[in-house]
Design a protein around this motif. Structure first.
Motif, PDB file in Angstrom:
ATOM      1  N   HIS A  13      -0.912  -0.414  -7.465  1.00  0.00           N
ATOM      2  CA  HIS A  13      -1.369  -1.791  -7.660  1.00  0.00           C
ATOM      3  C   HIS A  13      -1.398  -2.147  -9.141  1.00  0.00           C
ATOM      4  N   ASP A  14      -1.576  -1.134  -9.989  1.00  0.00           N
ATOM      5  CA  ASP A  14      -1.549  -1.303 -11.442  1.00  0.00           C
ATOM      6  C   ASP A  14      -0.873  -0.056 -12.006  1.00  0.00           C
ATOM      7  N   ASP A  52       4.738  -1.109  -9.962  1.00  0.00           N
ATOM      8  CA  ASP A  52       3.827  -2.046  -9.313  1.00  0.00           C
ATOM      9  C   ASP A  52       4.354  -2.452  -7.942  1.00  0.00           C
ATOM     10  N   ASP A  54       3.288  -5.171  -4.738  1.00  0.00           N
ATOM     11  CA  ASP A  54       2.427  -6.252  -4.265  1.00  0.00           C
ATOM     12  C   ASP A  54       1.978  -6.027  -2.823  1.00  0.00           C
ATOM     13  N   ASP A  55       2.805  -5.363  -2.045  1.00  0.00           N
ATOM     14  CA  ASP A  55       2.506  -5.121  -0.639  1.00  0.00           C
ATOM     15  C   ASP A  55       1.485  -3.989  -0.501  1.00  0.00           C
ATOM     16  N   ASN A 112      -4.887   4.289  -5.817  1.00  0.00           N
ATOM     17  CA  ASN A 112      -4.103   3.607  -4.783  1.00  0.00           C
ATOM     18  C   ASN A 112      -4.236   4.258  -3.414  1.00  0.00           C
TER      19      ASN A 112
END
Length: 130
Positions: A13-14, A52, A54-55, A112
């Protein structure tokens, strides 16, 4: 024929924070960005390239073979960070390490939800009853 794992892509995510998390826990350095990736190179030459996503991220498992001394150092960083750790991959034996194959091992999650493992002996290399 010689076949070696060169790199794998790790969804995050990051990506920067996730790469730094792994590097900090394992005592490694984050490499400079390469395209859309933030790499962390493991001493055997394999690179984990954080990217990264998004899903929703499907958790993966990443196991790191370490020496006994490195286990102590990494495990101390896990504890100092207040991370929950488990003796098993199913997260049933909380705040324990295992002694599989006559070595030591433990599992912990990254930001994550990836299941990370450190172990001092490869599976099948020693005493199964330990």
């Amino acid at each position: 024929m010689t076949v070696e794992l060169n790199h794998t892509i790790v969804a995050a995510h990051d990506k920067k924070a996730s790469a730094q998390f792994l590097a900090d826990v394992l005592g490694l350095e984050v490499s400079p960005p390469y395209g859309p990736f933030i790499p962390v190179q493991i001493p055997n030459g394999v690179t984990l390239d954080y990217m990264d996503a998004d899903d929703p991220i499907a958790p993966q498992h990443y196991a790191f073979l370490v020496s006994e001394d490195d286990f102590d150092a990494v495990f101390a960083r896990i504890q100092a960070a207040g991370l929950t750790y488990w003796a098993d991959p199913f997260h049933r034996r909380v705040n324990e390490i295992n002694r599989n194959d006559g070595g030591r091992g433990t599992y912990f999650d990254d930001p994550n939800g990836h299941n990370l493992e450190i172990l001092t002996r490869p599976y099948g290399s020693g005493d199964e009853s330990a």
